[in-house]
Write a protein that holds these residues in place. Sequence first.
Motif, PDB file in Angstrom:
ATOM      1  N   ASN A  65      94.866  29.538  34.499  1.00  0.00           N
ATOM      2  CA  ASN A  65      96.148  29.304  35.219  1.00  0.00           C
ATOM      3  C   ASN A  65      97.377  30.411  34.970  1.00  0.00           C
ATOM      4  N   PRO A  66      96.872  31.707  35.190  1.00  0.00           N
ATOM      5  CA  PRO A  66      97.844  32.801  34.861  1.00  0.00           C
ATOM      6  C   PRO A  66      99.073  32.568  35.920  1.00  0.00           C
ATOM      7  N   THR A  67     100.236  32.934  35.467  1.00  0.00           N
ATOM      8  CA  THR A  67     101.282  33.076  36.314  1.00  0.00           C
ATOM      9  C   THR A  67     101.491  34.256  37.015  1.00  0.00           C
ATOM     10  N   PHE A  89     102.321  40.743  28.575  1.00  0.00           N
ATOM     11  CA  PHE A  89     101.343  40.484  29.894  1.00  0.00           C
ATOM     12  C   PHE A  89     100.448  39.597  29.738  1.00  0.00           C
ATOM     13  N   SER A  90      99.615  39.806  28.868  1.00  0.00           N
ATOM     14  CA  SER A  90      98.553  38.871  28.345  1.00  0.00           C
ATOM     15  C   SER A  90      98.929  37.538  28.026  1.00  0.00           C
ATOM     16  N   ASN A  91     100.136  37.209  27.826  1.00  0.00           N
ATOM     17  CA  ASN A  91     100.455  35.791  27.764  1.00  0.00           C
ATOM     18  C   ASN A  91     100.893  35.026  28.827  1.00  0.00           C
ATOM     19  N   TYR A  92     101.297  35.858  30.060  1.00  0.00           N
ATOM     20  CA  TYR A  92     101.249  34.966  31.389  1.00  0.00           C
ATOM     21  C   TYR A  92     100.313  35.693  32.494  1.00  0.00           C
ATOM     22  N   GLY A  93      99.807  36.638  32.179  1.00  0.00           N
ATOM     23  CA  GLY A  93      99.153  37.331  33.590  1.00  0.00           C
ATOM     24  C   GLY A  93      97.618  37.523  33.434  1.00  0.00           C
TER      25      GLY A  93
END
Length: 562
Positions: free
Chosen positions: A174-176, A90-94
């Motif tokens: 810029n999190p998705t 999660f920490s990679n995209y959120g």
Amino acid sequence: MLDQNQNIQLIDITFQNLTVNVQTKNGQKQLLKNISGICKNSEITAILGSSGAGKTTLLNALCKRIQNTQTTQVSGSIQANQEHITFEAFSNYGSYIMQDDILLETMTVKECLNFAANLKLQGSQQEKSQIVQETLKYLKLERCQNTLIGGQFVKGISGGERKRTSIGFELVTNPTVLILDEPTSGLDSFTAYLLISLLKRYAQNKRKTVIFTIHTPSSDIWSIFDRIMLLVDGRFIYQGASNEKIISHFNSFGFVCPKLQNPADYFLSIMNASENNLKNFPKYFEGYEKLNDIVQNEIEQKQIQMILSSKYQTPIYYQIIQIAKRSWKNVKRNPILFKIRIIQAIFMAIFLGLVYVKIEDGSNQPSSIRDMNNRSGLLYFTCVNQLMMALNPCLLTFPSMSTIFLREQNSKLYSVLSYFIGRLLIEIIPQIIAPIIFGIIQFYMIGLNDHTSENVIFYLFSLVLCSLLGFGLGQIGGTLFNQSKTAIAINPLILYPNMLFGGFLKYSNDLSPWISWISYLFPTKYTFNAMAMNEYEFTYFTPNPTQFLGLEFTKCFLKLFK
Ligand SMILES: Nc1ncnc2c1ncn2[C@@H]1O[C@H](COP(=O)(O)OP(=O)(O)OP(=O)(O)O)[C@@H](O)[C@H]1O
């Protein structure tokens, strides 16, 4: 489902049969009861419910902040597109933005965003600055970009600006997927509207997935929600669009929202667990059964795009520099602890100097036990004092910084080691300067062993070491507790054993064998030994006080040093 035209990462968050149970004193409590749902990309999803309905629990479960433990059981599947969400993934995209805005008070808004950009973004400094500037503009923070965030003691930016800075800190990367727990709490209705509109633009224009909980949205805010989830007692009673659909859904089983009333107010009024409402809850749950198939269908239509790993961490040396720079600014802008440490050192040195001014060195009465004791007592007190002066500020400040550390750690801004070294590089400065000032004053006022320059240097070195040991112990104590008050309360547990086993109150040689080993665990033993060995290396006292103090241990250490 794949966005073929643009290379944009689209993520739908789905959860199926999600159940969260916790063990309480009164038995098991079910916080979320077998719920399923979808939060779509390019949309904002608002989760509403009365207090205690399980909104925060749901958010925490979605980003895997709730894990299976002895007292908590989480079951069901939570996915980002087709991949199971893990805390790491999660920490990679959120990003998750908690209700409390955890920001360093002594930074300006711009510095705060720069810090996140420097540590999370790839590219040149110019590119990073440009992104920060764009984010400031996007969040309408340009006017206050150079104002301190502030807090309890320093007046800083307003509550709304603080909230936006907190969001900006995450947006800059810029999190998705952006998850926010009550982003509008404490804001007036207009600022709240601005904030939610901004999130809507972020979701729509950049095709991101935005999920948040909200308590009492105004009708303006309600009208811009894309998707609504209504939670009652850990179960959904509605999930879907916020337009006429929700009104007609509740109409269909007899709950009519008055035309002129804000729908949010109406639904919140029928959801709260008052006596009147409680008897209606089964009707809401029954009504939701009709939506089950629609929701299942939506879940099946979720994105199947593969999630690209955006894992990036700056090199450790770079992280250390950034953290050290920030710590330095923090000390410069809030120098009170730094100053107190130095003032304390000067005050205590003069105070001790007055108490022990030019004490006997044995030249008049070489065998005076009283004079020997006075001198050894002075050394011992100095040792304990240095330890305490370094330990207490750490116990006080470490827990308060831990919330910031945990937030930034969750955002994967840096590694634990970098944080530790970066802070240490700055915070260690007063721990070195203060004991040196303290020692120099002592030499002038009391007259310690200055027979050779090595003796003077070694004494000052011992004081610094003592201070650093206190600093280290303070860090251990400070990291064990979340609250400064609790950390300070353990102070006696550190202080008293250190005093007792230091080798002066009870001589080390006289300790019973079963307990004597404990003294090796306490720094005062080493520092007192070192200081006394150094002090009595040249002395008029006979016999040499080191003999009955039983100071064998540090002899070899002294030889190594000299
Ligand atoms: N670890 C826990 N142990 C026991 N009960 C818990 C635990 N965590 C949460 N709860 C309970 O679960 C319920 C849901 O909590 P949650 O924080 O999700 O509610 P919420 O809807 O976000 O409420 P609020 O709007 O007041 O923040 C509450 O009754 C809370 O007391």
